[in-house]
Design an enzyme around this catalytic site. Sequence first.
Site, PDB file in Angstrom:
ATOM      1  N   ASP A   1      -6.127  77.964 -48.970  1.00 52.33           N
ATOM      2  CA  ASP A   1      -5.353  77.337 -50.041  1.00 52.33           C
ATOM      3  C   ASP A   1      -6.063  76.229 -50.823  1.00 52.33           C
ATOM      4  OD1 ASP A   1      -2.946  76.942 -51.542  1.00 52.33           O
ATOM      5  OD2 ASP A   1      -2.442  75.238 -50.288  1.00 52.33           O
TER       6      ASP A   1
ATOM      7  N   CYS B   1      10.385  77.492 -53.750  1.00 50.26           N
ATOM      8  CA  CYS B   1      11.363  78.437 -54.304  1.00 50.26           C
ATOM      9  C   CYS B   1      10.912  79.852 -53.943  1.00 50.26           C
ATOM     10  CB  CYS B   1      11.444  78.260 -55.817  1.00 50.26           C
ATOM     11  SG  CYS B   1      12.425  79.522 -56.657  1.00 50.26           S
TER      12      CYS B   1
ATOM     13  N   CYS C   1       9.509  97.395 -63.865  1.00 49.02           N
ATOM     14  CA  CYS C   1      10.409  96.381 -63.273  1.00 49.02           C
ATOM     15  C   CYS C   1      10.183  95.002 -63.913  1.00 49.02           C
ATOM     16  CB  CYS C   1      10.127  96.316 -61.778  1.00 49.02           C
ATOM     17  SG  CYS C   1      11.022  95.023 -60.906  1.00 49.02           S
TER      18      CYS C   1
HETATM   19  C1  B12 Z   1      -1.786  76.288 -57.849  1.00 47.21           C
HETATM   20  C2  B12 Z   1      -0.976  77.086 -56.868  1.00 47.21           C
HETATM   21  C3  B12 Z   1       0.392  77.150 -57.040  1.00 47.21           C
HETATM   22  C4  B12 Z   1       1.078  76.641 -58.311  1.00 47.21           C
HETATM   23  C5  B12 Z   1       0.858  77.690 -59.433  1.00 47.21           C
HETATM   24  C6  B12 Z   1       1.280  79.117 -58.995  1.00 47.21           C
HETATM   25  C7  B12 Z   1       0.447  80.247 -59.557  1.00 47.21           C
HETATM   26  N1  B12 Z   1       1.098  81.324 -59.908  1.00 47.21           N
HETATM   27  O1  B12 Z   1      -0.757  80.161 -59.630  1.00 47.21           O
HETATM   28  C8  B12 Z   1       2.540  76.478 -57.818  1.00 47.21           C
HETATM   29  C9  B12 Z   1       2.745  75.069 -57.307  1.00 47.21           C
HETATM   30  C10 B12 Z   1       3.623  76.762 -58.869  1.00 47.21           C
HETATM   31  C11 B12 Z   1       2.558  77.457 -56.646  1.00 47.21           C
HETATM   32  C12 B12 Z   1       3.705  78.077 -56.180  1.00 47.21           C
HETATM   33  C13 B12 Z   1       3.728  78.964 -55.124  1.00 47.21           C
HETATM   34  N2  B12 Z   1       2.712  79.258 -54.289  1.00 47.21           N
HETATM   35 CO1  B12 Z   1       0.878  78.672 -54.596  1.00 47.21          CO
HETATM   36  N3  B12 Z   1      -0.973  78.360 -54.852  1.00 47.21           N
HETATM   37  C14 B12 Z   1      -1.621  77.760 -55.794  1.00 47.21           C
HETATM   38  C15 B12 Z   1      -3.145  77.851 -55.548  1.00 47.21           C
HETATM   39  C16 B12 Z   1      -3.621  76.535 -54.950  1.00 47.21           C
HETATM   40  C17 B12 Z   1      -3.984  78.217 -56.783  1.00 47.21           C
HETATM   41  C18 B12 Z   1      -3.429  79.404 -57.568  1.00 47.21           C
HETATM   42  C19 B12 Z   1      -4.139  79.606 -58.878  1.00 47.21           C
HETATM   43  O2  B12 Z   1      -5.343  79.590 -58.919  1.00 47.21           O
HETATM   44  N4  B12 Z   1      -3.375  79.755 -59.944  1.00 47.21           N
HETATM   45  C20 B12 Z   1      -3.938  79.928 -61.245  1.00 47.21           C
HETATM   46  C21 B12 Z   1      -3.148  80.901 -62.071  1.00 47.21           C
HETATM   47  C22 B12 Z   1      -3.834  81.124 -63.400  1.00 47.21           C
HETATM   48  O3  B12 Z   1      -3.108  82.123 -61.351  1.00 47.21           O
HETATM   49  P1  B12 Z   1      -2.030  83.238 -61.636  1.00 47.21           P
HETATM   50  O4  B12 Z   1      -0.759  82.617 -62.116  1.00 47.21           O
HETATM   51  O5  B12 Z   1      -1.951  84.092 -60.417  1.00 47.21           O
HETATM   52  O6  B12 Z   1      -2.672  84.057 -62.833  1.00 47.21           O
HETATM   53  C23 B12 Z   1      -3.591  85.120 -62.588  1.00 47.21           C
HETATM   54  C24 B12 Z   1      -3.007  86.499 -62.853  1.00 47.21           C
HETATM   55  O7  B12 Z   1      -1.624  86.467 -63.061  1.00 47.21           O
HETATM   56  C25 B12 Z   1      -3.831  87.034 -63.978  1.00 47.21           C
HETATM   57  N5  B12 Z   1      -3.235  86.937 -65.328  1.00 47.21           N
HETATM   58  C26 B12 Z   1      -2.967  85.840 -66.050  1.00 47.21           C
HETATM   59  N6  B12 Z   1      -2.498  86.160 -67.247  1.00 47.21           N
HETATM   60  C27 B12 Z   1      -2.415  87.493 -67.285  1.00 47.21           C
HETATM   61  C28 B12 Z   1      -1.991  88.328 -68.295  1.00 47.21           C
HETATM   62  C29 B12 Z   1      -2.030  89.696 -68.075  1.00 47.21           C
HETATM   63  C30 B12 Z   1      -1.534  90.568 -69.145  1.00 47.21           C
HETATM   64  C31 B12 Z   1      -2.499  90.197 -66.824  1.00 47.21           C
HETATM   65  C32 B12 Z   1      -2.524  91.651 -66.559  1.00 47.21           C
HETATM   66  C33 B12 Z   1      -2.942  89.328 -65.820  1.00 47.21           C
HETATM   67  C34 B12 Z   1      -2.894  87.993 -66.059  1.00 47.21           C
HETATM   68  O8  B12 Z   1      -5.026  86.276 -64.007  1.00 47.21           O
HETATM   69  C35 B12 Z   1      -4.708  84.941 -63.627  1.00 47.21           C
HETATM   70  C36 B12 Z   1      -5.929  84.210 -63.174  1.00 47.21           C
HETATM   71  O9  B12 Z   1      -6.317  84.517 -61.912  1.00 47.21           O
HETATM   72  C37 B12 Z   1      -3.207  79.049 -54.504  1.00 47.21           C
HETATM   73  C38 B12 Z   1      -4.345  78.945 -53.471  1.00 47.21           C
HETATM   74  C39 B12 Z   1      -5.693  79.260 -54.091  1.00 47.21           C
HETATM   75  N7  B12 Z   1      -6.654  78.424 -53.864  1.00 47.21           N
HETATM   76  O10 B12 Z   1      -5.838  80.254 -54.774  1.00 47.21           O
HETATM   77  C40 B12 Z   1      -1.803  78.998 -53.828  1.00 47.21           C
HETATM   78  C41 B12 Z   1      -1.117  80.329 -53.504  1.00 47.21           C
HETATM   79  C42 B12 Z   1      -1.249  81.218 -54.700  1.00 47.21           C
HETATM   80  N8  B12 Z   1       0.293  79.954 -53.358  1.00 47.21           N
HETATM   81  C43 B12 Z   1       0.933  80.630 -52.476  1.00 47.21           C
HETATM   82  C44 B12 Z   1       2.337  80.541 -52.252  1.00 47.21           C
HETATM   83  C45 B12 Z   1       2.849  81.117 -50.935  1.00 47.21           C
HETATM   84  C46 B12 Z   1       3.167  79.960 -53.212  1.00 47.21           C
HETATM   85  C47 B12 Z   1       4.710  80.041 -53.274  1.00 47.21           C
HETATM   86  C48 B12 Z   1       5.291  81.372 -52.833  1.00 47.21           C
HETATM   87  C49 B12 Z   1       5.307  78.881 -52.424  1.00 47.21           C
HETATM   88  C50 B12 Z   1       6.806  78.742 -52.544  1.00 47.21           C
HETATM   89  N9  B12 Z   1       7.581  79.600 -51.918  1.00 47.21           N
HETATM   90  O11 B12 Z   1       7.291  77.861 -53.197  1.00 47.21           O
HETATM   91  C51 B12 Z   1       4.967  79.753 -54.768  1.00 47.21           C
HETATM   92  C52 B12 Z   1       4.984  81.044 -55.613  1.00 47.21           C
HETATM   93  C53 B12 Z   1       5.317  80.807 -57.055  1.00 47.21           C
HETATM   94  C54 B12 Z   1       4.795  81.925 -57.945  1.00 47.21           C
HETATM   95  N10 B12 Z   1       5.666  82.677 -58.543  1.00 47.21           N
HETATM   96  O12 B12 Z   1       3.562  82.056 -58.059  1.00 47.21           O
HETATM   97  C55 B12 Z   1       0.027  81.635 -51.767  1.00 47.21           C
HETATM   98  C56 B12 Z   1       0.328  83.038 -52.351  1.00 47.21           C
HETATM   99  C57 B12 Z   1       0.238  84.183 -51.375  1.00 47.21           C
HETATM  100  C58 B12 Z   1       0.590  85.484 -52.075  1.00 47.21           C
HETATM  101  N11 B12 Z   1       0.958  86.482 -51.297  1.00 47.21           N
HETATM  102  O13 B12 Z   1       0.552  85.600 -53.275  1.00 47.21           O
HETATM  103  C59 B12 Z   1      -1.415  81.053 -52.140  1.00 47.21           C
HETATM  104  C60 B12 Z   1      -2.490  82.114 -52.287  1.00 47.21           C
HETATM  105  C61 B12 Z   1      -1.783  80.067 -51.005  1.00 47.21           C
HETATM  106  C62 B12 Z   1      -2.271  80.768 -49.732  1.00 47.21           C
HETATM  107  N12 B12 Z   1      -3.483  80.485 -49.294  1.00 47.21           N
HETATM  108  O14 B12 Z   1      -1.602  81.559 -49.121  1.00 47.21           O
HETATM  109  N13 B12 Z   1       1.305  77.688 -56.185  1.00 47.21           N
HETATM  110  S1  SF4 Z   2       6.622  91.305 -58.961  1.00 50.83           S
HETATM  111 FE1  SF4 Z   2       8.368  91.293 -60.342  1.00 50.83          FE
HETATM  112  S2  SF4 Z   2       7.996  93.012 -61.721  1.00 50.83           S
HETATM  113 FE2  SF4 Z   2       6.662  93.316 -59.951  1.00 50.83          FE
HETATM  114  S3  SF4 Z   2       7.862  94.641 -58.599  1.00 50.83           S
HETATM  115 FE3  SF4 Z   2       8.241  92.520 -57.963  1.00 50.83          FE
HETATM  116  S4  SF4 Z   2      10.103  91.906 -59.070  1.00 50.83           S
HETATM  117 FE4  SF4 Z   2       9.308  93.756 -60.052  1.00 50.83          FE
HETATM  118  S1  SF4 Z   3      10.923  78.816 -60.310  1.00 53.15           S
HETATM  119 FE1  SF4 Z   3      11.162  80.106 -58.489  1.00 53.15          FE
HETATM  120  S2  SF4 Z   3      11.642  82.110 -59.383  1.00 53.15           S
HETATM  121 FE2  SF4 Z   3      10.707  80.907 -61.011  1.00 53.15          FE
HETATM  122  S3  SF4 Z   3       8.517  81.357 -60.926  1.00 53.15           S
HETATM  123 FE3  SF4 Z   3       8.848  79.506 -59.690  1.00 53.15          FE
HETATM  124  S4  SF4 Z   3       9.078  80.311 -57.620  1.00 53.15           S
HETATM  125 FE4  SF4 Z   3       9.407  82.049 -58.984  1.00 53.15          FE
END
Ligand code: B12
Ligand code: SF4
Ligand code: SF4
Length: 361
Positions: free
Chosen positions: A137, A244, A194
Amino acid sequence: MAYDPALITQKLQEKARALGFELFGVAAVQDVPELLRYREWIGAGYEAEMHYMARNAEKRTDPALVVNGAQSVIVCGKNYHTRAPLSTEPAPASAGWISRYAWGDDYHDVLKQRIRALYEYLVEITDGAVQGRYYVDTGPVLEKVWAQYAGLGWIGKNTCLINQHIGSYFFLAVIITDAKLTYSTPPPDRCGTCTRCIDACPTEAIIGPYVLDAAKCISYLTIELRDRIPESLRGKMGRHVFGCDICQDVCPWNRKAAVSLEPAFQPRPGNVNPDLGELLRMEQADFSERFRKSPVKRSKLRGLLRNALVAAGNSGHPGLLSQVEALQHHPDEMIQEHAKWAVEKLTTSTKAKKEDAYVHD
Ligand code: B12
Ligand code: SF4
Ligand code: SF4
């Protein structure tokens, strides 16, 4: 003996399984489109106050800046899907929600020991010919991106990594190394048409498929944000006090997810649907005792009280009013301000309920 990447990889996989990881794979370090997407995400400011994500963006998008000559990223996954309710199921109005990942012991500690053991094993079986670094992480590495290329799953529209067999309730641990290994194939994106996660997110934090604005995400607001929660978002946060799970709880891939029997992740007493009254009454000693070695300690007592006040305000539960009122006199100004907001919210909703009751008399 000659260095055999296939044999080393196979041995690592066996060792990872013996260490309790359900998922294992290896990605070749390469330029992939998600690295560019990360830079775009930072450019748009979606990392909010998590400034470290912009500060070390170079390293995060280039494993060779973390480990000289990096060739491979080994990724392991550990299931935390313990048997208990979903956040989307009904619960008493007096209950808050702690995210599933935080019900038991801190995964950083639990996984760090095991990924370290895997790294040491790699060094041992290669007679010290390789080097690397391991992280859970907190390292400058895009764990989900490498996990996807290591074949552990696909990044879903909710931006979580989803595995076809075990869903998305699993943690990641990685090793960046200069060892040459054999590489896995990334699975296809199985989200299809979805959009459940996007539709269900209460704060509209998933601003489009695969794009999350952290500033609006309840997980960020309750765990990472240190100061006041923007008022415009408070009313949408429901009774979440730490993290969440909504966008994962509604995901069809989690419906049949295997249950984790890992003792460290089993819910501690009181953590599933925690009593808001109890949280609002907490003093520092209670907090330290209850959340010792738990992920919840990250928010500190101050953050948890702030979150519990927002949850209490949203609960519509008049039984919480006296405790919320008492916190208006807390020495910390931020707590005072959230308590005032919660009193106002609770009083208005209780009044509205009464008026509604008269209408239906
Ligand atoms: C910062 C961070 C957060 C932030 C930002 C979340 C996020 N989505 O990145 C916050 C605080 C919100 C957060 C929340 C959570 N986190 Co967090 N977090 C991290 C951390 C430290 C970095 C993630 C990161 O680099 N984000 C950067 C963004 C840009 O990444 P991204 O949103 O995934 O975007 C990528 C893709 O979506 C894609 N993309 C972007 N735009 C587009 C557009 C198109 C068209 C396409 C196809 C693709 C694409 O490329 C992007 C770049 O990689 C990692 C650990 C790590 N070092 O990696 C843990 C990590 C991701 N978190 C984790 C967890 C468990 C959570 C939560 C579930 C905790 C909770 N229950 O509250 C939530 C989930 C929320 C969610 N919906 O993501 C786990 C996820 C495990 C898994 N199975 O996915 C990790 C990996 C930690 C771990 N070691 O286990 N987290
Ligand atoms: S991540 Fe979202 S869009 Fe993808 S299967 Fe799950 S609920 Fe559906
Ligand atoms: S607010 Fe809750 S439902 Fe919305 S993206 Fe963050 S973890 Fe997912």
